[in-house]
Write a protein that holds these residues in place. Structure first.
Motif, short mmCIF file in Angstrom:
data_model
loop_
_atom_site.label_atom_id
_atom_site.label_comp_id
_atom_site.label_asym_id
_atom_site.label_seq_id
_atom_site.Cartn_x
_atom_site.Cartn_y
_atom_site.Cartn_z
N GLY A 69 -34.73 28.14 -3.92
CA GLY A 69 -34.49 27.36 -5.12
C GLY A 69 -33.72 26.06 -4.93
N VAL A 70 -33.33 25.72 -3.71
CA VAL A 70 -32.58 24.48 -3.49
C VAL A 70 -33.52 23.29 -3.33
CG1 VAL A 70 -31.02 23.25 -1.91
CG2 VAL A 70 -30.60 25.66 -2.48
N VAL A 71 -34.56 23.47 -2.52
CA VAL A 71 -35.51 22.38 -2.24
C VAL A 71 -36.82 22.67 -2.97
CG1 VAL A 71 -36.72 21.08 -0.45
CG2 VAL A 71 -34.46 22.07 0.04
N ASP A 72 -37.28 21.69 -3.76
CA ASP A 72 -38.58 21.88 -4.43
C ASP A 72 -39.64 21.02 -3.75
OD1 ASP A 72 -38.23 19.27 -5.27
OD2 ASP A 72 -38.04 19.74 -7.40
N GLY A 73 -40.84 21.09 -4.29
CA GLY A 73 -41.98 20.40 -3.68
C GLY A 73 -41.93 18.90 -3.74
N LYS A 74 -40.95 18.34 -4.45
CA LYS A 74 -40.81 16.88 -4.53
C LYS A 74 -39.46 16.41 -3.97
CE LYS A 74 -43.85 16.44 -8.55
NZ LYS A 74 -43.97 15.99 -9.98
N ALA A 75 -38.71 17.34 -3.41
CA ALA A 75 -37.41 17.03 -2.81
C ALA A 75 -36.46 16.36 -3.80
CB ALA A 75 -37.58 16.17 -1.56
N ALA A 76 -36.46 16.83 -5.04
CA ALA A 76 -35.55 16.28 -6.05
C ALA A 76 -34.09 16.45 -5.65
CB ALA A 76 -35.79 16.99 -7.39
N VAL A 77 -33.81 17.42 -4.78
CA VAL A 77 -32.45 17.67 -4.34
C VAL A 77 -31.83 16.46 -3.65
CG1 VAL A 77 -33.17 18.68 -2.11
CG2 VAL A 77 -30.96 19.32 -3.10
N LEU A 78 -32.66 15.63 -3.01
CA LEU A 78 -32.12 14.43 -2.35
C LEU A 78 -31.54 13.46 -3.38
CD1 LEU A 78 -34.82 13.70 0.40
CD2 LEU A 78 -32.55 14.74 0.69
N ASN A 79 -32.24 13.29 -4.47
CA ASN A 79 -31.73 12.44 -5.55
C ASN A 79 -30.49 13.04 -6.20
OD1 ASN A 79 -33.57 10.08 -5.82
ND2 ASN A 79 -35.12 11.68 -6.08
N GLU A 80 -30.47 14.36 -6.31
CA GLU A 80 -29.32 15.05 -6.90
C GLU A 80 -28.08 14.86 -6.02
OE1 GLU A 80 -30.61 19.06 -7.35
OE2 GLU A 80 -32.10 18.57 -8.88
N LEU A 81 -28.26 14.97 -4.70
CA LEU A 81 -27.15 14.74 -3.78
C LEU A 81 -26.68 13.29 -3.85
CD1 LEU A 81 -27.95 16.54 -0.38
CD2 LEU A 81 -25.97 16.93 -1.84
N ALA A 82 -27.66 12.37 -3.83
CA ALA A 82 -27.34 10.94 -3.81
C ALA A 82 -26.61 10.50 -5.07
CB ALA A 82 -28.62 10.13 -3.64
N SER A 83 -26.93 11.12 -6.20
CA SER A 83 -26.33 10.72 -7.48
C SER A 83 -25.06 11.48 -7.82
CB SER A 83 -27.35 10.93 -8.61
OG SER A 83 -27.63 12.32 -8.76
N GLY A 84 -24.72 12.48 -6.99
CA GLY A 84 -23.52 13.26 -7.25
C GLY A 84 -23.73 14.44 -8.17
N GLN A 85 -24.99 14.69 -8.59
CA GLN A 85 -25.28 15.84 -9.44
C GLN A 85 -25.13 17.15 -8.68
OE1 GLN A 85 -29.17 13.81 -10.81
NE2 GLN A 85 -28.75 15.32 -12.39
N ARG A 86 -25.25 17.07 -7.35
CA ARG A 86 -25.14 18.26 -6.51
C ARG A 86 -24.19 17.94 -5.36
NH1 ARG A 86 -28.28 22.85 -4.94
NH2 ARG A 86 -29.90 22.35 -6.46
N SER A 87 -23.40 18.93 -4.99
CA SER A 87 -22.52 18.77 -3.83
C SER A 87 -23.13 19.52 -2.64
CB SER A 87 -21.12 19.32 -4.13
OG SER A 87 -21.20 20.70 -4.44
N GLY A 88 -22.59 19.27 -1.46
CA GLY A 88 -23.08 19.97 -0.28
C GLY A 88 -23.34 19.02 0.87
N LYS A 89 -23.59 19.60 2.03
CA LYS A 89 -23.85 18.84 3.24
C LYS A 89 -25.35 18.87 3.58
CE LYS A 89 -19.65 17.58 4.25
NZ LYS A 89 -19.28 16.14 4.24
N MET A 90 -25.80 17.77 4.17
CA MET A 90 -27.20 17.66 4.60
C MET A 90 -27.22 17.39 6.11
SD MET A 90 -30.12 14.92 3.52
CE MET A 90 -29.47 13.74 4.69
N ALA A 91 -27.90 18.24 6.84
CA ALA A 91 -27.94 18.12 8.29
C ALA A 91 -29.14 17.30 8.76
CB ALA A 91 -27.99 19.51 8.94
N LEU A 92 -28.90 16.50 9.77
CA LEU A 92 -30.00 15.83 10.48
C LEU A 92 -29.56 15.67 11.92
CD1 LEU A 92 -30.08 11.99 9.92
CD2 LEU A 92 -28.28 13.39 8.92
N ALA A 93 -30.54 15.58 12.81
CA ALA A 93 -30.24 15.38 14.23
C ALA A 93 -29.85 13.93 14.47
CB ALA A 93 -31.44 15.77 15.08
#
Length: 238
Positions: free
Chosen positions: A97-121
């Protein structure tokens, strides 16, 4: 092939290709008698190690630029580079339930609607990290997502950040979350190919092993139907 004729080759393998290469190595030894001794890590680090004399015979990179550079610098066997796989990038969370088919979670993180860490290499070491950067740039989210980043040295470490929950989500290789052709746990968005350059992963035979029968055999084995079936089953294309 009898044990007397068997040889051994040290193989540097991009971390994203861990699971398929472990299977291929077992089949390779069974079919040829030769042994592939595997080391997994970031392509950029392997390049530096090879430049400094590390005894690898074959490099399976996460890009096509590093093998080309090694050829240009005289450390690879001319004409030996080929694309053994084309990788796919996925935004993945171990939680449902965190990531949907349109990756709306990225916008939520960017706008401050969601907290948390995002990993990348690390984009400087890992081509999948560089691809993740391209995705964020194209979506116009890089600067706003940067405060949420946790950076892995390679894809193996990046995957562990997400798997253990140290990061809520992250950009990983599809192969790392695929089991029997399906994403096994959590939630994911397979990144559309147009959002980043193709992740062409090339192999190259290194000059230090050009007379090593095991290195020659592995270089050839990677293009067999048996090897390609394993590669395809782990979410790679050609």
């Amino acid at each position: 092939m009898g044990a007397v004729q068997a040889d051994e080759v040290q193989v540097a393998v991009a971390a994203n290709f861990t699971a398929p290469m472990q299977k291929i190595a077992v089949a390779f030894e069974k079919d040829t008698g030769h042994k592939a001794v595997l080391s997994f890590g970031a392509t950029g680090k392997f390049y530096a190690q090879i430049r400094n004399g590390a005894p690898f015979g074959v490099l399976l990179a996460a890009d096509d630029e590093t093998p080309a550079r090694l050829l240009k610098e005289g450390m690879g066997v001319a004409g030996s580079a080929f694309t053994y796989a084309v990788g796919q990038l996925v935004l993945w969370s171990s939680q449902t339930g965190v990531v949907d088919g349109k990756a709306a979670v990225l916008n939520e993180l960017a706008s401050g609607q969601r907290s948390g860490k995002m990993a990348l290499a690390d984009p400087k070491l890992a081509p999948y990290g560089a691809a993740a950067m391209q995705v964020m740039n194209k979506l116009g989210l890089t600067s706003r997502l940067r405060p949420h980043w946790v950076t892995g040295e390679n894809m193996g470490q990046t995957f562990q950040f997400v798997k253990t929950g140290n990061a809520t989500l992250g950009f990983v290789a599809l192969s790392q979350v695929l089991v029997d052709g399906k994403i096994s746990t959590g939630s994911a968005w397979v990144v559309p190919a147009h959002l980043h350059d193709p992740i062409r992963q090339d192999a190259v035979l290194l000059k230090t092993a050009q007379t090593n029968p095991a290195a020659q055999a592995l270089w050839q084995y990677l293009r067999t139907d048996a090897a390609r079936a394993v590669i395809r089953a782990h979410g790679y294309q050609f």
